[in-house]
Scaffold this motif. Structure first.
Motif, mmCIF file in Angstrom:
data_model
loop_
_atom_site.group_PDB
_atom_site.id
_atom_site.type_symbol
_atom_site.label_atom_id
_atom_site.label_comp_id
_atom_site.label_asym_id
_atom_site.label_seq_id
_atom_site.Cartn_x
_atom_site.Cartn_y
_atom_site.Cartn_z
ATOM 1 N N LYS A 97 -19.787 -20.645 37.372
ATOM 2 C CA LYS A 97 -18.842 -21.241 36.422
ATOM 3 C C LYS A 97 -19.236 -20.947 34.980
ATOM 4 N N LYS A 98 -20.562 -20.949 34.745
ATOM 5 C CA LYS A 98 -21.027 -20.704 33.371
ATOM 6 C C LYS A 98 -20.570 -19.326 32.896
ATOM 7 N N ASP A 101 -16.837 -19.356 32.248
ATOM 8 C CA ASP A 101 -16.577 -20.044 30.975
ATOM 9 C C ASP A 101 -16.879 -19.115 29.807
ATOM 10 N N ASN A 104 -14.296 -16.645 29.237
ATOM 11 C CA ASN A 104 -13.111 -17.251 28.631
ATOM 12 C C ASN A 104 -13.366 -17.743 27.209
ATOM 13 N N SER A 105 -14.571 -17.494 26.695
ATOM 14 C CA SER A 105 -14.914 -17.989 25.359
ATOM 15 C C SER A 105 -15.044 -16.815 24.379
#
Ligand SMILES: NC(=O)c1ccc[n+]([C@@H]2O[C@H](COP(=O)([O-])OP(=O)(O)OC[C@H]3O[C@@H](n4cnc5c(N)ncnc54)[C@H](O)[C@@H]3O)[C@@H](O)[C@H]2O)c1
Ligand SMILES: O=c1ccn([C@@H]2O[C@H](COP(=O)(O)OP(=O)(O)O[C@H]3O[C@H](CO)[C@@H](O)[C@H](O)[C@H]3O)[C@@H](O)[C@H]2O)c(=O)[nH]1
Length: 678
Positions: A97-98, A101, A104-105
């Protein structure tokens, strides 16, 4: 419009390399291909015509990448960037997930020149990053498996063979989730014939096959059930949290899966290998405080409801509720409704009807496996993906195989000249990837072996490289002597080749390739020994500035970096290491040092390493500078200033041959470099 500031550009005049391209695919700010790009198309076409047709893609395509690492992240982004947005949607999924994320950042998980601009341009349009593997897999027409294949650490083939568990997990996930036919593409680097394993796993585990199994087992179950009363004495704790995953966990401590397996095996004497294939091995039933006791009837009804459900929603519900208990609540509701006595006859009829339907359904799902290895290099990934030397597409020479190859061929030809897209057999494609890496690494080890000789006889390895590289049969690329090659691929892929050769009882072939790695280790240790000798055979207490920690410039990847070996050796000699790398984070450096230190050395090593913010800081008050990575900024430092602030005599060890050695000598440095006497 895309800002091309950070996208690798080529200064060559613009070449209109494919007049068939639609204009929106070639806006003027897209980096232009290198001048040689179109002229040097592949010398030999491998029977391309027999594999592909000129049919363009007629419908839109959903592409999924499983694994959002270096390869999955960069190649998906370039695909989304180069394909028409309305035709091709690319979804990249990962269990981390990290990492998702970060994708997506604004702080992407990897650094590659040009990557950020492309991701920012496409993200949310036809490029998506998600942890929702189920939806991504379900929606996909083509799935690229781009998970890691590191060297196995334990068990058979440890230290050589590729760890294929991530590929297998991804494959099983595809099998579980897929409701329609798909093309499955091996993007990861895998040993020869992995495609065969992928095919077997998919075909024996496809979703309807799973349902068939359930219904078969259920039949056994009922019959057994009615013949004895074992089940009446068995109660099974099943939590209200279903979670389909790939971890087969049979330990009684961790999971009630064990309980269910036992129940099934005790009752029906099904052999263990069949139990392992049982669908419940894919359903991890976790213990939670909300455990509920399910008795005989509920349990059989549960199996019944799973297996006999006519629509897909039951499994979908279970899939989607890995972190909540909602599915079981609805399941529970269903159980209540189903909680009525069903006669044997009724059950048999119901099963039969469903078996027929499911068999029918199963026959409709088809997985076609292709091999499409990635040849990008880190640091130049975007350029390599935009202008690859070749794209290999391996497939079966069947009608379906050729059709699948053709679809991938058409997809790539949105931006790659068709002559560079090569279709061939599956096994040749798989082996070509290992072969290419082995040949590239072999060149470096060859030049590094010669560099050691140069250091003794007074020849200059850069002159040797130049002289040999002018021979057009040899060519000039990959002849740079260095402190040793690193990176996540060369070592592991050669070891994989060694393992494969031994597995096929070819020890001489295995030894031949192993020597490439032995030479690489030798090159590192000779460099380190030279530092020790030139520092008067004692490094203890001295400050050594190490410039660069990544395995090559323009990447923050440190996997197998030669710098790790150098730094650990210096620390073992009692040095204080002052380390500077423009991109690698402090956390990563400390992680690598810990991982590579002996347990009893970890604390001392960590306390003797100082991470610096600049090369100047690192060199300040140091006795020596050691260049481990060829970052451009190291070439243009003010070495006069640096020399003034160092302990004397000031040494410099150039492990990358990037500095002007004569200039440094004039400044007053004691200069040592790979493959030459200064
Ligand atoms: N790094 C390179 O330069 C390069 C170049 C060419 C080929 N390759 C090959 O490509 C493959 C991937 O390499 P990489 O460097 O991108 O690896 P990586 O470690 O950077 O990324 C792999 C990703 O896969 C994810 N993953 C693992 N199991 C998963 C699963 N079941 N479902 C979803 N995601 C899962 C991991 O979380 C990780 O983010 C390897 O086989 C490698 O040899 C790498
Ligand atoms: O002349 C040379 C060229 C490279 N290197 C070193 O070799 C290593 C590997 O470099 P490179 O091949 O450029 O980077 P990778 O990202 O590891 O790419 C290799 O590994 C990838 C993963 O399989 C393949 O896709 C690429 O085609 C293959 O080049 C690095 O430490 C380089 O510094 C040298 O020492 N001398």
């Amino acid at each position: 419009m895309l800002s091309s500031n950070n996208i690798p550009t080529n200064t060559q005049p613009k070449v209109n390399f494919n007049t068939n391209y639609k204009s929106y695919l070639m806006p003027t700010d897209i980096p232009q291909p290198p001048s040689h790009y179109l002229q040097n198309s592949c010398d030999k076409q491998i029977n391309n015509d027999s594999y592909v047709t000129s049919e363009p893609l007629t419908s839109s395509l959903n592409v999924c990448y499983i694994g959002a690492g270096y390869v999955g992240g960069t190649s998906s982004a370039v695909m989304a960037y180069k394909c028409p947005e309305e035709k091709v949607t690319v979804t990249v999924c990962d269990i981390d997930k990290k990492k998702i994320d970060a994708w997506n950042s604004n702080n992407l998980p990897i650094y590659e020149p040009g990557l950020e601009d492309i991701v920012k341009k496409q993200r949310g349009k036809n490029l998506f990053f998600t942890t929702d593997l189920n939806s991504a897999i379900n929606a996909a027409d083509i799935i690229f498996i781009s998970v890691g294949t590191p060297t196995k650490q334990r068990g058979f083939g440890a230290g050589e063979a590729a760890e294929l568990k991530y590929v297998e997990n991804a494959t099983r996930k595809i099998a579980q989730i897929s409701r329609n036919s798909k093309i499955i593409v091996e993007k990861s680097t895998v040993p020869c014939r992995t495609a065969e394993h992928i095919r077997t796993i998919l075909n024996t585990n496809k979703n309807s096959q799973i349902k068939n199994n359930i219904s078969n087992y259920t039949t056994n179950h009922y019959i057994k059930n009615n013949n004895n009363s074992i089940i009446n004495t068995n109660y099974c704790n099943i939590s209200n949290n279903f979670n389909i995953n790939n971890n087969i966990n049979n330990t009684p401590e961790n999971s009630n899966t064990y309980c269910i397996n036992n129940l099934i095996s005790n009752e029906s004497n099904i052999p263990h290998e069949r139990i392992n294939n049982h669908p419940f091995n894919n359903i991890n039933i976790n213990k939670t405080s909300d455990d509920v006791n399910i008795n005989n009837d509920d349990y059989t009804n549960l199996i019944d409801s799973l297996s006999l459900s006519n629509n897909d929603s039951t499994l979908t519900d279970i899939d989607s509720c890995s972190e909540s208990n909602t599915c079981f609540q609805s399941q529970d509701q269903e159980l209540k409704e189903l909680n009525k006595q069903i006669s044997d006859d009724e059950v048999d009829i119901k099963i039969k009807k469903n078996d027929d339907k499911l068999k029918n359904e199963k026959s409709l799902i088809h997985f076609e496996i292709l091999s499409n290895p990635e040849f990008l290099s880190e640091g130049t990934a975007i350029n390599d993906l935009l202008y690859p030397d070749r794209v290999l597409i391996g497939g079966e020479p069947t009608k379906e195989g050729k059709k699948a190859q053709n679809i991938l061929y058409q997809l790539y030809s949105y931006w790659i000249p068709k002559k560079k897209i090569i279709t061939m057999g599956l096994w040749s494609t798989e082996l070509s990837k290992l072969a290419a890496n082995a040949l590239l690494a072999q060149r470096i080890s060859s030049i590094n072996a010669l560099s050691a000789l140069c250091e003794e006889v007074g020849a200059d390895i850069q002159e040797i490289s130049y002289a040999c590289g002018l021979d057009s049969r040899i060519g000039s690329k990959f002849l740079n002597a260095s402190v040793g090659f690193g990176g996540s691929c060369f070592k592991k892929d050669i070891l994989n080749l060694v393992y494969l050769s031994n597995a096929f009882k070819l020890p001489e072939v295995a030894e031949y390739w192993k020597q490439v790695i032995i030479m690489n280790e030798y090159r590192k240790s000779k460099f380190i020994k030279n530092i020790f000798t030139k520092l008067f055979c004692t490094i203890s207490g001295k400050s050594i500035a190490v410039f660069g920690f990544s395995f090559k410039k323009d990447t923050k990847d440190t996997r197998e970096s030669a710098a790790i070996t150098v730094v650990i050796s210096l620390l073992q000699e009692g040095a204080i290491v002052k380390l500077y790398d423009p991109k690698v984070t402090k956390d990563q450096i400390l992680f690598d040092i810990k991982e590579n230190s002996q347990p009893q050395e970890i604390n001392e090593n960590i306390s003797n390493i100082i991470i610096c913010n600049s090369a100047y800081d690192a060199a300040y008050n140091s006795d020596a500078i050691v260049i481990c990575t060829e970052w451009d900024e190291f070439k243009s430092l003010d070495y006069k200033n640096i020399h003034n602030n160092m302990n004397k005599p000031a040494h410099i060890f150039d492990g990358r041959l990037i500095l002007n050695h004569q200039e440094l000598k004039k400044i007053g440095f004691n200069v040592e470099a790979i493959g030459k006497k200064i």
